[in-house]
Structures are given as C-alpha cells and as structure tokens.
Scaffold this active site. Structure first.
Site, PDB file in Angstrom:
ATOM      1  N   GLU A 183      -6.064  12.232 -19.682  1.00  0.00           N
ATOM      2  CA  GLU A 183      -6.714  10.939 -19.438  1.00  0.00           C
ATOM      3  C   GLU A 183      -8.028  11.135 -18.680  1.00  0.00           C
ATOM      4  O   GLU A 183      -8.085  11.855 -17.686  1.00  0.00           O
ATOM      5  CB  GLU A 183      -5.776  10.043 -18.626  1.00  0.00           C
ATOM      6  N   HIS A 184      -9.078  10.476 -19.182  1.00  0.00           N
ATOM      7  CA  HIS A 184     -10.432  10.535 -18.616  1.00  0.00           C
ATOM      8  C   HIS A 184     -11.005  11.952 -18.685  1.00  0.00           C
ATOM      9  O   HIS A 184     -11.933  12.282 -17.956  1.00  0.00           O
ATOM     10  CB  HIS A 184     -10.455  10.006 -17.182  1.00  0.00           C
ATOM     11  N   GLY A 242      -5.361  -4.856 -24.943  1.00  0.00           N
ATOM     12  CA  GLY A 242      -5.397  -4.690 -23.497  1.00  0.00           C
ATOM     13  C   GLY A 242      -4.266  -3.876 -22.925  1.00  0.00           C
ATOM     14  O   GLY A 242      -4.066  -3.847 -21.715  1.00  0.00           O
ATOM     15  N   LEU A 293      -3.598   0.980 -25.704  1.00  0.00           N
ATOM     16  CA  LEU A 293      -3.158   1.599 -26.955  1.00  0.00           C
ATOM     17  C   LEU A 293      -4.260   1.626 -28.007  1.00  0.00           C
ATOM     18  O   LEU A 293      -4.007   1.817 -29.186  1.00  0.00           O
ATOM     19  CB  LEU A 293      -1.926   0.863 -27.503  1.00  0.00           C
ATOM     20  N   SER A 329      -6.493  -0.693 -29.245  1.00  0.00           N
ATOM     21  CA  SER A 329      -6.689  -1.728 -30.258  1.00  0.00           C
ATOM     22  C   SER A 329      -8.125  -1.738 -30.742  1.00  0.00           C
ATOM     23  O   SER A 329      -8.400  -2.046 -31.915  1.00  0.00           O
ATOM     24  CB  SER A 329      -6.302  -3.097 -29.692  1.00  0.00           C
ATOM     25  N   SER A 330      -9.067  -1.395 -29.874  1.00  0.00           N
ATOM     26  CA  SER A 330     -10.476  -1.383 -30.268  1.00  0.00           C
ATOM     27  C   SER A 330     -10.751  -0.277 -31.279  1.00  0.00           C
ATOM     28  O   SER A 330     -11.439  -0.500 -32.289  1.00  0.00           O
ATOM     29  CB  SER A 330     -11.372  -1.213 -29.038  1.00  0.00           C
ATOM     30  N   ASP A 364     -10.100   8.131 -28.639  1.00  0.00           N
ATOM     31  CA  ASP A 364      -9.393   7.053 -29.324  1.00  0.00           C
ATOM     32  C   ASP A 364      -9.739   7.018 -30.797  1.00  0.00           C
ATOM     33  O   ASP A 364      -8.871   6.870 -31.664  1.00  0.00           O
ATOM     34  CB  ASP A 364      -9.722   5.709 -28.678  1.00  0.00           C
ATOM     35  N   TYR A 414     -14.032   1.539 -14.753  1.00  0.00           N
ATOM     36  CA  TYR A 414     -14.175   2.654 -15.687  1.00  0.00           C
ATOM     37  C   TYR A 414     -15.549   3.295 -15.522  1.00  0.00           C
ATOM     38  O   TYR A 414     -15.693   4.515 -15.471  1.00  0.00           O
ATOM     39  CB  TYR A 414     -13.968   2.140 -17.117  1.00  0.00           C
TER      40      TYR A 414
END
Length: 391
Positions: free
Chosen positions: A34-35, A131, A134, A136-137, A181, A233
């Site tokens: 993550e990140h 949101g 996961l 969605s974008s 993503d 972020y």
C-alpha cells in the site's frame, strides 16, 4: 437485474437503441503493498468478481455523452471540448461531476495520444462498492478504455490502457494515485495475484491457491467512504517525495531497509515514519511473493498483520473502523488481516479458513455494534479475470 443488463437498459433509455457492445473491468483487492505504487515500488493486487460494465455505441457526430447508475442526469460535451475541461488543476474539483470525469477523462487521455474517433454514448453500471478502497474508479476507467480502444481502433495493449486510466485519474479527476489499480483491473487473472513492479511495469501472475487450500478472502467494507483526491492522500505522497529527495534517491524504491538508520538521522519524525512504511512495505511485498511460491497462502498471515500495523502507526491512514475490523477478524481466528486501499476509510481484508466465514463475519459485526459503528458490509472475493469485452 445483472450489471450488464442494467448497463444495456440504461443505454437503451438514453439512446432508444441497443449498444454496439458491452465492456467490463473489475475492481481489485490489494493483497499487500500500500502506497508503494507511486513510489516506484512493488504491489500484489488481484482483480475481484465485482465489475463495472460500459455499454457503448458510436454516434454520427462529435459529441460524447455519459450516463451512469451513479447519477440521475447524463453529461454531454463535444469531443473537442474535452481539452477545455481537463486537466483539472491541482487541488480543484473536476469541472464535471466526479463520476463523469472518469470516463470523459479516459476519452480525453486517449485523444491526447493522437487517437481519433467518432462521438460516443456510454452507459455505466457497476457492482464495485464505491469508496470502499476496491478501485471502483479504476473499474470505470478500465471498462471505458477497453471500449474506446475497440471502437476507436486505437490498438493499444493492456499496459498502455492502464496508463490511459492513470492519466484520467491523475489529471482529469485530480487524484494523485499510482498505476496499481489500473494494472490490476486490466491484467487480473483467475486464482492469481499480479506481482507488479511499478517502475518497470513488469507484471507477473503469482498463483494464490486460495480455493485449493480451502481458504477465502473476506472483504469488510467499513462504509467509511474515502476519496483519493482529498488532502490526506496528497500529504502522504508529498512526504514520500520529500523523504526521497532528502535521502538523495530518485524515489523510495531506491531506499532499502538497511538505509533506515541513516534516514532516521536525516528526516523529521513524521517524514521518517512515512518513509519507513514505504520501505518496509516494499520488502513485505517481496516476502509475500516468495512465501506464496514456497509455502502457500496460509503462511502469509504475519505479513498481512505487519502491513496493517505499519499503515496504522507509521503512515497513519487507518481509522477506528478499520482497526476494529482487523482486530476482530484476527481475534476470531483469521490467518491474517489488514486494511486495503488508500486508507482514511474503505475496506479491510481478512484471509480466513473458508468454513470460518460465518464466525469471523459475526465477530466483526458484533465488534462494530459494540463500538457504535455503522454496520459493515462483509463478503468474500476470489482472484478473477481482468478487463474484457463481454458482448
């Protein structure tokens, strides 16, 4: 109705006729890493069964119109007018509703490579939770990019389409995310996670063997919505860039665990802890890939737990609901658990024995209730296929 049927029906309501085709792309769960993506590091996501579907058809003019289950009204602009909408200045909201900035941003980014095509009608439906961390974008971007790649005869490969999606996310929506993503959504494979080097974009499927081992990945959507385009972020990314500069590195990918003692002496406490998370998280990804290959999924639990502790304490992107989900899952016997996604809300994942799903789920729900939190949405996922044309 199923998501493809919903997208088709929405398209027909908009245009009065059927779409030329349906394209879909999945959300993703990040198993670990993550990140690290925007720091040129390593990640290990997998695509999930929940998908976004784009029903698309060409028009006989130069306009692009998008409609979705996210909003009541369509958004329509001239293709040449996309350059007036994007890029979105840093720190500002897109000039169109955010949901529309994703598909319109994909069209804008694709045109920016020199691709020329007719106007389009696009209807979007999705069962990827919004949101929840996961992606969605990325699912919207992947479905739209796949459709436009076909209908505009762009001839781009999946990695190039992932780059288009990232440009839409970064420059049209204004969210400073990395490419994990989009790559997960485009390249996902059944029963495999994608070991991605975010510098080279080399992507290697790593078998996870969840079903064969009698395991499941439980997603715990805390229903605390997050947004990548908001300040937390951006601040974390800025801290990482500052840390790399002060350490004389091109990016934190070039900083090793052995460099952390030097980093502690050079950096202020907050910047050091941000750096320490990224550096140790990169190592955890490498360790997880090796462990999966040598010992299987049951052996990665401690790595998942350590990842969550690092995000909670060093990167400070967890929230009480995420910590409660992780602690409750571990207390109920999960092999490992961690928050997944960008943080500040969203979802946690827990690796569990398949026959313990009911017990772990009940323990998480009870913990949320005793803390006075909104009840979570809990479901299982398996590694699934990436973006493709459905019909």
């Amino acid at each position: 109705m199923t998501t493809p049927a919903t997208a088709s029906s929405l398209f027909a309501s908009l245009t009065g006729h059927d779409p030329e085709g349906l394209w879909s792309a999945p959300g993703r769960v990040n198993l670990i890493g993550e990140h690290t993506d925007y720091n040129d590091g390593f990640v290990l996501p997998f695509a999930i069964p929940q998908r976004t579907v784009a029903a698309v058809g060409r028009r006989d003019d130069d306009r692009i119109r998008v409609v979705s289950t996210f909003a009541d009204e369509p958004v329509e602009v001239a293709l040449d007018g996309l350059d007036d909408l994007f890029p979105t200045p840093a720190g500002e909201e897109p000039r169109v509703p955010e949901w529309a900035a994703y598909p319109l941003g994909v069209a804008w980014a694709l045109r920016g490579t020199g691709v020329v095509g007719s106007g389009l009608d696009i209807a979007i439906a999705s069962d990827v939770p919004v949101g929840a961390g996961l992606s969605s974008s990325a699912a919207i971007e992947g479905a739209t990019a796949s459709a436009l790649n076909d209908l505009w005869a762009a001839g781009l490969d999946r990695t190039a389409l992932a780059r288009i999606g990232r440009k839409a996310e970064n420059d049209a929506v204004g969210a400073p995310t990395g490419i994990m993503d989009q790559m997960a959504s485009m390249l996902g494979e059944p029963d495999a996670a994608i070991f991605l080097d975010c510098r080279s974009l080399d992507a290697v499927p790593v078998p996870v063997g969840i079903l064969e081992a009698g395991l499941a990945v439980l997603v715990i959507d805390t229903r605390v919505a997050h947004a990548h385009s908001t300040g937390g972020y951006r601040e974390r990314r800025a801290s990482c860039e500052l840390g790399a500069r002060m350490l004389g590195a091109e990016s934190l990918r070039d900083v090793s665990v052995d460099d952390l003692d030097r980093a502690r002496d050079l950096l202020d406490d907050v910047t050091f802890r941000r750096v320490r998370h990224v550096v140790t998280e990169n190592q955890r990804v490498l360790d997880t890939v090796r462990t999966l290959r040598e010992q299987g999924a049951r052996a990665i639990g401690d790595l998942l737990v350590a990842s969550h502790a690092s995000m909670r304490d060093d990167f400070e992107i967890s929230v009480p609901e995420l910590d409660t989900a992780v602690d409750a899952a571990i207390g109920a016997g999960a092999i490992g658990a961690r928050m997944t996604g960008g943080g500040f809300g969203g979802a946690a994942i827990a690796l569990i024995e398949r026959d313990e799903e009911g017990a772990v789920t009940e323990a998480v729900r009870a913990a949320f209730a005793s803390s006075g939190f909104t009840p979570p949405v809990v479901f299982t996922v398996i590694p699934s296929a990436g973006a493709h044309r459905d019909s």
